[in-house]
Design a protein around this motif. Sequence first.
Motif, mmCIF file in Angstrom:
data_model
loop_
_atom_site.group_PDB
_atom_site.id
_atom_site.type_symbol
_atom_site.label_atom_id
_atom_site.label_comp_id
_atom_site.label_asym_id
_atom_site.label_seq_id
_atom_site.Cartn_x
_atom_site.Cartn_y
_atom_site.Cartn_z
ATOM 1 N N SER A 5 0.820 -1.206 0.000
ATOM 2 C CA SER A 5 0.000 0.000 0.000
ATOM 3 C C SER A 5 0.857 1.260 0.000
ATOM 4 O O SER A 5 0.578 2.209 -0.732
ATOM 5 C CB SER A 5 -0.937 -0.003 1.209
ATOM 6 N N LEU A 11 -3.785 3.125 -0.038
ATOM 7 C CA LEU A 11 -5.154 2.709 0.245
ATOM 8 C C LEU A 11 -5.175 1.265 0.750
ATOM 9 O O LEU A 11 -4.417 0.425 0.277
ATOM 10 C CB LEU A 11 -6.026 2.818 -1.008
ATOM 11 N N VAL A 12 -6.056 1.014 1.712
ATOM 12 C CA VAL A 12 -6.227 -0.322 2.280
ATOM 13 C C VAL A 12 -7.717 -0.549 2.479
ATOM 14 O O VAL A 12 -8.418 0.314 3.008
ATOM 15 C CB VAL A 12 -5.507 -0.445 3.646
ATOM 16 N N GLY A 13 -8.191 -1.707 2.064
ATOM 17 C CA GLY A 13 -9.573 -2.077 2.327
ATOM 18 C C GLY A 13 -9.640 -2.881 3.613
ATOM 19 O O GLY A 13 -8.865 -3.807 3.817
ATOM 20 N N CYS A 35 -14.758 -1.077 4.235
ATOM 21 C CA CYS A 35 -14.448 0.337 4.047
ATOM 22 C C CYS A 35 -13.027 0.499 3.516
ATOM 23 O O CYS A 35 -12.095 -0.144 4.007
ATOM 24 C CB CYS A 35 -14.585 1.081 5.381
ATOM 25 N N MET A 36 -12.881 1.362 2.520
ATOM 26 C CA MET A 36 -11.574 1.705 1.969
ATOM 27 C C MET A 36 -11.018 2.864 2.788
ATOM 28 O O MET A 36 -11.704 3.860 3.012
ATOM 29 C CB MET A 36 -11.718 2.136 0.505
ATOM 30 N N LYS A 38 -7.411 5.377 3.722
ATOM 31 C CA LYS A 38 -6.110 5.883 3.268
ATOM 32 C C LYS A 38 -5.188 5.967 4.479
ATOM 33 O O LYS A 38 -5.583 6.472 5.530
ATOM 34 C CB LYS A 38 -6.257 7.246 2.625
ATOM 35 N N ARG A 59 -17.205 3.265 1.700
ATOM 36 C CA ARG A 59 -17.531 1.853 1.886
ATOM 37 C C ARG A 59 -17.578 1.161 0.530
ATOM 38 O O ARG A 59 -17.702 1.804 -0.506
ATOM 39 C CB ARG A 59 -18.881 1.717 2.591
ATOM 40 N N PHE A 60 -17.480 -0.158 0.566
ATOM 41 C CA PHE A 60 -17.533 -0.950 -0.659
ATOM 42 C C PHE A 60 -18.258 -2.257 -0.397
ATOM 43 O O PHE A 60 -18.455 -2.659 0.750
ATOM 44 C CB PHE A 60 -16.137 -1.227 -1.217
ATOM 45 N N GLU A 74 -7.230 -10.399 -1.126
ATOM 46 C CA GLU A 74 -7.590 -9.354 -2.080
ATOM 47 C C GLU A 74 -8.962 -9.678 -2.660
ATOM 48 O O GLU A 74 -9.296 -10.839 -2.869
ATOM 49 C CB GLU A 74 -6.578 -9.281 -3.222
ATOM 50 N N ILE A 77 -13.957 -5.294 -5.766
ATOM 51 C CA ILE A 77 -14.964 -4.567 -4.991
ATOM 52 C C ILE A 77 -15.723 -3.578 -5.864
ATOM 53 O O ILE A 77 -15.301 -3.254 -6.973
ATOM 54 C CB ILE A 77 -14.324 -3.833 -3.790
ATOM 55 N N PHE A 79 -18.011 0.205 -5.491
ATOM 56 C CA PHE A 79 -18.365 1.363 -4.666
ATOM 57 C C PHE A 79 -19.746 1.941 -4.997
ATOM 58 O O PHE A 79 -20.165 2.926 -4.394
ATOM 59 C CB PHE A 79 -17.336 2.487 -4.852
#
Length: 178
Positions: A5, A11-13, A35-36, A38, A59-60, A74, A77, A79
Amino acid sequence: MINDSMKSNKLVGMIQPKLSKYETKNIPELHEIGCMGKITSFEETKDSRFLIELKGLIRFKIIKEIKSNKKYRECEINFDDYHEDLNDKKEDVKFSDLELIFKDLKSLFEKRGFIINWKALEKQSLDETINALAMASPFTIEEKQVLLEAKSLNIRKTKISEILTTYSFDQYNNSTIQ
């Protein structure tokens, strides 16, 4: 995951596992909504751990999990249902509407030994404060998932209040029902 990342877009989900006492697999199923975030703060410790701070962005919904050899999971996803998360539109919720919720949360946090910097929270926007308290709270994974999936800040506020009501009835720290 954090190294990958930091090398790209920071970015991290984040997504909760579905927990079941009957779980027999080593890899738990995931909830559908996450949720994604930063990475806004990053520090490596002397023992090679990372201390990070994430700011939730949007959110995703998981479409499908992607097979990989990485040590983290992984997913593909989407949005589409959560574009409103990116809007700065303020909902009609005031801090005065939350006084009772904050009082109950403070009581629960103290009871559980949590230390919260309430003055720092007051400097944030109302939605950031509600979301931070919802995720930092000693609620169960399932209760936090309900809060994450709430469609609006007003609904999230109501759900927090409902959850807190169940905790306030437990004056004796009971953990079993017979």
